[in-house]
Write a protein that holds these residues in place. Structure first.
Motif, PDB file in Angstrom:
ATOM      1  N   GLU B 226       0.872  -1.177   0.000  1.00  0.00           N
ATOM      2  CA  GLU B 226       0.000   0.000   0.000  1.00  0.00           C
ATOM      3  C   GLU B 226       0.909   1.227   0.000  1.00  0.00           C
ATOM      4  N   GLU B 227       0.613   2.191  -0.852  1.00  0.00           N
ATOM      5  CA  GLU B 227       1.358   3.455  -0.832  1.00  0.00           C
ATOM      6  C   GLU B 227       0.342   4.581  -0.705  1.00  0.00           C
ATOM      7  N   THR B 228       0.646   5.529   0.170  1.00  0.00           N
ATOM      8  CA  THR B 228      -0.290   6.622   0.418  1.00  0.00           C
ATOM      9  C   THR B 228       0.422   7.949   0.228  1.00  0.00           C
ATOM     10  N   ALA B 229      -0.251   8.887  -0.411  1.00  0.00           N
ATOM     11  CA  ALA B 229       0.355  10.218  -0.571  1.00  0.00           C
ATOM     12  C   ALA B 229      -0.698  11.301  -0.427  1.00  0.00           C
ATOM     13  N   SER B 230      -0.268  12.409   0.146  1.00  0.00           N
ATOM     14  CA  SER B 230      -1.098  13.614   0.117  1.00  0.00           C
ATOM     15  C   SER B 230      -0.575  14.512  -0.988  1.00  0.00           C
ATOM     16  N   VAL B 231      -1.484  15.199  -1.644  1.00  0.00           N
ATOM     17  CA  VAL B 231      -1.120  16.052  -2.779  1.00  0.00           C
ATOM     18  C   VAL B 231      -1.749  17.420  -2.546  1.00  0.00           C
ATOM     19  N   PHE B 232      -0.922  18.415  -2.232  1.00  0.00           N
ATOM     20  CA  PHE B 232      -1.449  19.758  -2.022  1.00  0.00           C
ATOM     21  C   PHE B 232      -1.268  20.568  -3.298  1.00  0.00           C
ATOM     22  N   VAL B 233      -2.360  21.193  -3.727  1.00  0.00           N
ATOM     23  CA  VAL B 233      -2.314  21.992  -4.951  1.00  0.00           C
ATOM     24  C   VAL B 233      -2.940  23.359  -4.689  1.00  0.00           C
ATOM     25  N   GLU B 234      -2.769  24.227  -5.686  1.00  0.00           N
ATOM     26  CA  GLU B 234      -3.166  25.625  -5.500  1.00  0.00           C
ATOM     27  C   GLU B 234      -4.675  25.766  -5.287  1.00  0.00           C
ATOM     28  N   ASP B 235      -5.436  25.058  -6.126  1.00  0.00           N
ATOM     29  CA  ASP B 235      -6.884  25.236  -6.051  1.00  0.00           C
ATOM     30  C   ASP B 235      -7.600  23.973  -6.540  1.00  0.00           C
ATOM     31  N   LEU B 236      -8.921  23.999  -6.455  1.00  0.00           N
ATOM     32  CA  LEU B 236      -9.714  22.828  -6.836  1.00  0.00           C
ATOM     33  C   LEU B 236      -9.561  22.486  -8.310  1.00  0.00           C
ATOM     34  N   GLU B 237      -9.412  23.508  -9.148  1.00  0.00           N
ATOM     35  CA  GLU B 237      -9.263  23.260 -10.578  1.00  0.00           C
ATOM     36  C   GLU B 237      -7.990  22.451 -10.842  1.00  0.00           C
ATOM     37  N   THR B 238      -6.927  22.792 -10.115  1.00  0.00           N
ATOM     38  CA  THR B 238      -5.679  22.034 -10.270  1.00  0.00           C
ATOM     39  C   THR B 238      -5.852  20.603  -9.754  1.00  0.00           C
ATOM     40  N   ALA B 239      -6.611  20.464  -8.669  1.00  0.00           N
ATOM     41  CA  ALA B 239      -6.873  19.117  -8.146  1.00  0.00           C
ATOM     42  C   ALA B 239      -7.601  18.278  -9.191  1.00  0.00           C
ATOM     43  N   ALA B 240      -8.588  18.874  -9.850  1.00  0.00           N
ATOM     44  CA  ALA B 240      -9.340  18.145 -10.879  1.00  0.00           C
ATOM     45  C   ALA B 240      -8.437  17.765 -12.048  1.00  0.00           C
ATOM     46  N   ALA B 241      -7.541  18.692 -12.430  1.00  0.00           N
ATOM     47  CA  ALA B 241      -6.580  18.366 -13.492  1.00  0.00           C
ATOM     48  C   ALA B 241      -5.700  17.196 -13.062  1.00  0.00           C
ATOM     49  N   GLY B 242      -5.394  17.146 -11.777  1.00  0.00           N
ATOM     50  CA  GLY B 242      -4.595  16.044 -11.243  1.00  0.00           C
ATOM     51  C   GLY B 242      -5.328  14.716 -11.346  1.00  0.00           C
ATOM     52  N   VAL B 243      -6.627  14.719 -11.037  1.00  0.00           N
ATOM     53  CA  VAL B 243      -7.434  13.493 -11.127  1.00  0.00           C
ATOM     54  C   VAL B 243      -7.406  12.954 -12.561  1.00  0.00           C
ATOM     55  N   LEU B 244      -7.563  13.854 -13.526  1.00  0.00           N
ATOM     56  CA  LEU B 244      -7.531  13.441 -14.928  1.00  0.00           C
ATOM     57  C   LEU B 244      -6.141  12.916 -15.317  1.00  0.00           C
ATOM     58  N   ALA B 245      -5.098  13.606 -14.851  1.00  0.00           N
ATOM     59  CA  ALA B 245      -3.729  13.190 -15.190  1.00  0.00           C
ATOM     60  C   ALA B 245      -3.427  11.796 -14.656  1.00  0.00           C
ATOM     61  N   ILE B 246      -3.939  11.473 -13.477  1.00  0.00           N
ATOM     62  CA  ILE B 246      -3.718  10.149 -12.884  1.00  0.00           C
ATOM     63  C   ILE B 246      -4.366   9.073 -13.760  1.00  0.00           C
ATOM     64  N   SER B 247      -5.587   9.340 -14.195  1.00  0.00           N
ATOM     65  CA  SER B 247      -6.271   8.382 -15.067  1.00  0.00           C
ATOM     66  C   SER B 247      -5.527   8.219 -16.388  1.00  0.00           C
ATOM     67  N   GLN B 248      -5.085   9.340 -16.950  1.00  0.00           N
ATOM     68  CA  GLN B 248      -4.394   9.289 -18.235  1.00  0.00           C
ATOM     69  C   GLN B 248      -3.060   8.572 -18.132  1.00  0.00           C
ATOM     70  N   ALA B 249      -2.510   8.524 -16.908  1.00  0.00           N
ATOM     71  CA  ALA B 249      -1.264   7.773 -16.703  1.00  0.00           C
ATOM     72  C   ALA B 249      -1.540   6.276 -16.568  1.00  0.00           C
ATOM     73  N   GLY B 250      -2.810   5.891 -16.673  1.00  0.00           N
ATOM     74  CA  GLY B 250      -3.144   4.466 -16.622  1.00  0.00           C
ATOM     75  C   GLY B 250      -3.236   3.905 -15.219  1.00  0.00           C
ATOM     76  N   VAL B 251      -3.442   4.779 -14.235  1.00  0.00           N
ATOM     77  CA  VAL B 251      -3.518   4.311 -12.847  1.00  0.00           C
ATOM     78  C   VAL B 251      -4.963   4.374 -12.349  1.00  0.00           C
ATOM     79  N   GLN B 252      -5.424   3.297 -11.738  1.00  0.00           N
ATOM     80  CA  GLN B 252      -6.687   3.297 -11.006  1.00  0.00           C
ATOM     81  C   GLN B 252      -6.340   3.198  -9.523  1.00  0.00           C
ATOM     82  N   PRO B 253      -6.274   4.336  -8.824  1.00  0.00           N
ATOM     83  CA  PRO B 253      -5.912   4.257  -7.402  1.00  0.00           C
ATOM     84  C   PRO B 253      -6.986   3.511  -6.612  1.00  0.00           C
TER      85      PRO B 253
END
Lengths: 461, 461
Positions: B226-253
């Motif tokens: 199990e690996e756990t990480a916190s990800v702090f970003v500037e705003d919610l829009e950046t967080a949403a971009a992060g969610v998409l980037a994770i999927s596009q990297a082929g990862v299903q957390p």
């Protein structure tokens, strides 16, 4: 359904659909008389007509006409059912959804797609791959079967132990009910617990509760890597021990198939290979995603104590065996009469079940080979006899099939894991379900289709 | 249900259950009057009695008594519903399943377990862990809620983006119907497409179609890492971009949660941390299995272009944040009146929805914080006002809630992603479903419970 006036029905069809959407010529009626399910020549029926709607409105008009004139309908995708769920009925109209074949939208960020029922499974898969997404359900027919047909039977496939069956990838449906009403179930969201699960009720209902005209599916991230291995072991018992060892090592493979010696011998005969010389049973394993290589290493470690011969990394034969596996029941010839079964049993009973089927084959002088989705306890034994064995041979084949079903049920299994009941398995339906379950199933059918105009006689007894 | 004779009902109960299984004292009636769902003092009702069956036979006897005497029943697990699905009704008997709490069997090779409905979710998880297996569904209440209650609401949880919701882990049910008939759905097999999906129909039906008395669940291999990480970003829009980037990297957390600034501020106030100083929004990510580390590396790479601060491997704070997240709505105090919502929207609308909820809070002078299961588009905004704001405050709170539901529906969402409709969300039910869907839902209810004796007024409008 008897008493339907063919001329009256054809006249009514011509009022609701353009001429090019209605076929009544013999060649078409013959081509659409059967699907891939077992059928004897004397059982084959021709539909009153085959119609090809191109929109939900067309389907609504057809169901309104059906309600007014009292004729039944048989919905059909690509006709790849192996349970006879789309065999034509002589007093019914076959509704082919194959021209409703548009991918309406792909929403990359939502990880969803909205499709018409006639879209080919593989076409959706190829289309979303460019967005690094995957449509997970992969029935063996995926290159030719439609999403609508997959929904009708809640089709499984090779990858479903890890990624789930069709139901697990369907978020929302548009369905035309028996009276022409358009019902929308679910939403385009991954989660929804508002009200009863209507989506789940229609998935797997084999066109007996309504006609699905639009499907919103869930997509998943495309795995970045894939490792495939063949595992030859001494016998089926060792193969089963391997399946357990893989699970105990904490691995959920994407694909985990098991073949018996007879299946390997059949592949050898067809392809000139020598699989049978490598062991008495074989597992085909595929892992995928970022952990693919590490998982395969763990599988090697887990299988080592069993004396298994595991193919080396990157082995081409292992990959081609998985491809062959997809077609392992496609080697029929005209010299035999063959029925492919589809029972599922609790995973621990897998080998016991194969041994029972082998005994049944010997007892009834019927040839047997068995492949199984070992990852989820779903078996596809093939039963066959030479074509020249006549009525006596058919009686032996039927007796062997009956007994194989009975044994699966006694082990706590089901008569169909992923193919559907169709028309072929209706005779066994009441053996699996007790009185209350049969009552509920019938009441559900009566609720949605009180006049039994939707694929009558299929899916339930 | 009015016109029920309390003495007559109590007399009947005493005939079918032993004295220790029937409670009519004020303390018990009060303790079982409400669940964790919102309720105003004046709405609280006491049951006629609270009964504690210990077997399926007891439940059958209760439903036969209900049928004969005409009293309604409210089934209840641990009472952790946050939608008021188990609030008592004054003319009804509350049936607590908490004493039916036996794990009946664990079948390691089958990867299944058979449990009574009162088994606590976490207890099942701990018990199967010793066999290197996992029960995947993990609602935030998993330490105190029951499997039966989870089944009643088709509960989700943190891990369900990867492993599915409760429905995806339920293979088979034993259900006592309104007339006392015992129905068995499904089999102990992973796959079963024989007949309509009765299992899916009962999962999520909130005790309005029958009372679940036994559940066979599917287990999965316990992830090895199990690996756990916190990800702090500037705003919610950046967080949403992060969610998409994770999927596009082929990862299903396994876990992918999003917190807004107000949630971080609330955690800071409660725990003396300084999360809000680290960014305007936060993602919590957990990967698991053999690919856990490789997946987390890929996530780091995918998030780097977004200027995200990702915690280092093995970071303790990230792990404790996930634990806190499980309790992020548990910081209520007596100085406020709070309602936690549970809408789901298509994933791409997540941030747009949060912005709308923030606007709604400003418009109605209601405080807002938002956490979301970003992996599946399921949001839990909290709406609250100070307790001293009286009727006017309550009116503002209600107006804000109404508008937030409306906005979710306009985005193609649902009024409940995982909590259930219960009694609290019934008022919004007809906004989500159109006429045909409402008709079908009502007909299903009438089919199984024509006299509306099973949890009346809940789950559907």
């Amino acid at each position: 359904m008897s008493g339907v006036d063919r001329q009256q029905v054809l006249h009514r069809l011509s009022q609701v659909l353009p001429p090019e959407a209605i076929a009544t010529d013999e060649a078409t009626l013959d081509a659409y008389a059967t699907d891939h399910g077992p059928t004897a020549d004397w059982e084959i029926q021709r539909a009153l007509a085959v119609v090809f709607p191109t929109s939900t409105d067309d389907v609504v008009a057809l169901m309104c006409a059906s309600a007014e004139e009292g004729f039944a309908v048989v919905p059909r995708g690509a006709g790849t059912s192996v349970s006879g769920g789309a065999h034509a009925l002589r007093d019914a109209v076959t509704i082919s959804l194959e021209r409703m074949n548009q991918i309406l939208s792909i929403d990359v960020e939502d990880q969803t797609a909205r499709v018409q029922p006639g879209v080919i499974n593989a076409e959706l898969g190829q289309t979303v791959e460019q967005h690094r997404l995957m449509y997970a359900p992969d029935p063996a027919s995926y290159r030719i079967s439609t999403i609508g047909g997959n929904v009708a039977t809640n089709a499984g496939g090779l990858r479903c132990a890890k990624y789930g069956v069709t139901r697990d990838s369907v978020l929302s449906l548009e369905v035309v009910l028996a009276d022409g009403t358009v019902l929308r179930t679910g939403t385009g969201t991954f989660k929804n617990v508002s009200g009863y699960d209507l989506t789940g009720l229609f998935v797997g209902s084999e066109g007996t509760l309504g006609i699905v005209t639009e499907i919103t599916v869930r997509l998943r991230p495309l795995p970045v890597a894939e490792e495939t291995a063949s595992v030859f072991v001494e016998d089926l018992e060792t193969a089963a021990a391997g399946v357990l060892a893989i699970s105990q090592a904490g691995v959920q493979p994407a694909i985990l198939e098991m073949m018996d010696g007879a299946t390997m011998a059949a592949l050898d005969a067809a392809h000139g290979s020598n699989l049978a010389g490598l062991g008495g049973a074989c597992l085909l394993v595929q892992t995928d995603g970022y952990g693919a290589a590490a998982e395969m290493d763990a599988i090697r470690d887990a299988l080592a104590p069993l004396g298994a011969q595991v193919s080396p990394p990157g082995d081409e034969r292992a990959r081609s065996l998985v491809e062959l596996r997809r077609h392992a029941r496609g080697d029929d010839t005209v010299t035999d009469i063959r029925v492919g079964e589809d029972v599922a049993v609790p995973k621990s009973r897998l080998v016991e079940y194969v041994r029972e089927v082998q005994r049944i084959g010997r007892d009834h002088d019927v040839k047997i080979k068995v492949i199984a989705h070992a990852g989820d306890g779903n078996l596809h034994p093939s039963f066959w006899i030479d074509v020249d064995q006549g009525t006596a041979g058919m009686a032996r084949l039927d007796a062997a099939l009956d007994e194989s079903i009975q044994v699966a049920l006694e082990m706590g299994g089901t008569i169909t894991g992923e193919h559907g009941v169709g028309s072929y398995k209706v005779r066994w339906f009441n053996r699996e379900h007790d009185e209350p379950a049969i009552w509920v199933q019938r009441e559900l059918k009566n609720l949605f289709d009180p006049e039994h105009r939707l694929n009558p006689g299929r899916a339930i007894a």
